[in-house]
Design an enzyme around this catalytic site. Sequence first.
Site, PDB file in Angstrom:
ATOM      1  N   SER A  64      -2.620  -8.091   9.105  1.00 41.16           N
ATOM      2  CA  SER A  64      -1.908  -8.923   9.358  1.00 41.16           C
ATOM      3  C   SER A  64      -0.565  -9.400   9.793  1.00 41.16           C
ATOM      4  O   SER A  64       0.028 -10.227   9.591  1.00 41.16           O
ATOM      5  CB  SER A  64      -1.873  -9.790   8.197  1.00 41.16           C
ATOM      6  N   LYS A  67      -0.411 -12.108  11.980  1.00 42.00           N
ATOM      7  CA  LYS A  67       0.626 -12.892  12.222  1.00 42.00           C
ATOM      8  C   LYS A  67       2.331 -13.198  11.934  1.00 42.00           C
ATOM      9  O   LYS A  67       2.646 -14.332  12.751  1.00 42.00           O
ATOM     10  CB  LYS A  67       0.339 -12.914  10.659  1.00 42.00           C
ATOM     11  N   TYR A 191      -8.118 -15.203  15.741  1.00 43.44           N
ATOM     12  CA  TYR A 191      -7.754 -14.918  14.451  1.00 43.44           C
ATOM     13  C   TYR A 191      -8.350 -13.634  14.993  1.00 43.44           C
ATOM     14  O   TYR A 191      -7.237 -12.562  14.202  1.00 43.44           O
ATOM     15  CB  TYR A 191      -8.124 -15.981  13.694  1.00 43.44           C
ATOM     16  N   TYR A 243       2.333 -11.478   0.064  1.00 39.60           N
ATOM     17  CA  TYR A 243       1.080 -12.710  -0.233  1.00 39.60           C
ATOM     18  C   TYR A 243       1.860 -12.630  -1.411  1.00 39.60           C
ATOM     19  O   TYR A 243       2.957 -12.571  -1.839  1.00 39.60           O
ATOM     20  CB  TYR A 243      -0.050 -12.388  -0.062  1.00 39.60           C
ATOM     21  N   VAL A 261      -4.037  -4.755   6.193  1.00 38.69           N
ATOM     22  CA  VAL A 261      -5.039  -4.692   5.325  1.00 38.69           C
ATOM     23  C   VAL A 261      -5.133  -2.941   5.472  1.00 38.69           C
ATOM     24  O   VAL A 261      -6.464  -2.345   5.824  1.00 38.69           O
ATOM     25  CB  VAL A 261      -6.302  -5.388   4.998  1.00 38.69           C
TER      26      VAL A 261
HETATM   27  O1  DON Z   1      -7.974 -12.385   7.464  1.00 40.20           O
HETATM   28  C1  DON Z   1      -8.467 -10.646   7.055  1.00 40.20           C
HETATM   29  O2  DON Z   1      -9.628 -10.555   6.218  1.00 40.20           O
HETATM   30  C2  DON Z   1      -8.246  -9.647   7.879  1.00 40.20           C
HETATM   31  N1  DON Z   1      -8.901  -9.336   9.167  1.00 40.20           N
HETATM   32  C3  DON Z   1      -6.718  -9.302   7.727  1.00 40.20           C
HETATM   33  C4  DON Z   1      -6.313  -9.793   6.376  1.00 40.20           C
HETATM   34  C5  DON Z   1      -5.018  -8.754   6.472  1.00 40.20           C
HETATM   35  O3  DON Z   1      -4.217  -7.944   6.709  1.00 40.20           O
HETATM   36  C6  DON Z   1      -4.073  -9.345   4.897  1.00 40.20           C
HETATM   37  N2  DON Z   1      -3.396  -8.788   4.490  1.00 40.20           N
HETATM   38  N3  DON Z   1      -2.700  -7.567   3.787  1.00 40.20           N
END
Ligand code: DON
Length: 313
Positions: A64, A67, A191, A243, A261
């Site tokens: 993320s 983003k 994405y 978040y 993540v």
């Molecule tokens: O959308 C998702 O599930 C992941 N590929 C990215 C999420 C993410 O990194 C959330 N952040 N902390």
Amino acid sequence: MTDLARLVSDIAAEMAACSERGTVASYIPPLARIDPRQFGLCVVLADGTVHQAGDSEQPFSIQSVSKVFALTQALGKIGDALWRRVGREPSGTPFNSIVQLEREQGIPRNPFINAGALVVADVNLAGHAPKLAIGELLRFVRYLADDETIVIDEAVARAEQETGFRNIALANYMRAFGNIRHAPELTLGVYFHQCAIAMSCRQLAMAGRFLMQGGSHGRQAARVVSPQRARRINALMLTCGHYDASGDFAFRVGLPGKSGVGGGILAIAPGKASIAVWSPGLNANGNSMLGTLALERLAEATGWSVFAPSGQA
Ligand code: DON
């Protein structure tokens, strides 16, 4: 050794000795296999000096954190028109939550929750085949970092696709409101690939320089975004970048920051430093446990919190 060089290596040594490291993300198989004992930290200063320690050259999945770059790209394409499709308020919900979308007619709260990032990906897809949209973002990130070796980890992108049921739901739901304009699988493809960009702490801190420097790139005068836009992206990182833990991150660290993540965090001390930290173990909110702790230590020792009088720890 300068004071800052010593501080960076002391923080890395302290983190290496921590036994409580959080839990690696398990919902994407290639991330679940990452060794949680790793820790990297890189600080790039406004004068170009780089301080790094630990596993700061080891590429990891930026997830993320991407983003931030995708948002910058979308604002470059459609400017403030983006804010008709995405809000600018903290959501108070986890990154992949769907609950607000129905009440708010398919307009995501901000560009950093997954729903918002999907709208941003949809904007970046306009006028392109998905492969070209992904290529454009990768070229942009390479330009920001001054590094042509940055790549997308295709195995991670595939795994995102195979396990991304919530993202698939979010994209389809927003398609029903007309806020996703392309076939959802195409927007999702963009994405999933942006999440799978692999970068080291050094590459990530280099890529964040434009946010530290009021929108200009590296040591050259080249401008990536206007000072106003850089300021606004930093504001969104501070208020929404973690978040439902954004308040806690502001309380503990006091810097604009964006987590992923994969365990990476990009943090910006405006006018002073672009900082990337990585440790794969996550806390209960899905943000890097030791990454946050390391940034807390760094901000406390340097006085870089945006809430502190300049230079006062
Ligand atoms: O959308 C998702 O599930 C992941 N590929 C990215 C999420 C993410 O990194 C959330 N952040 N902390």
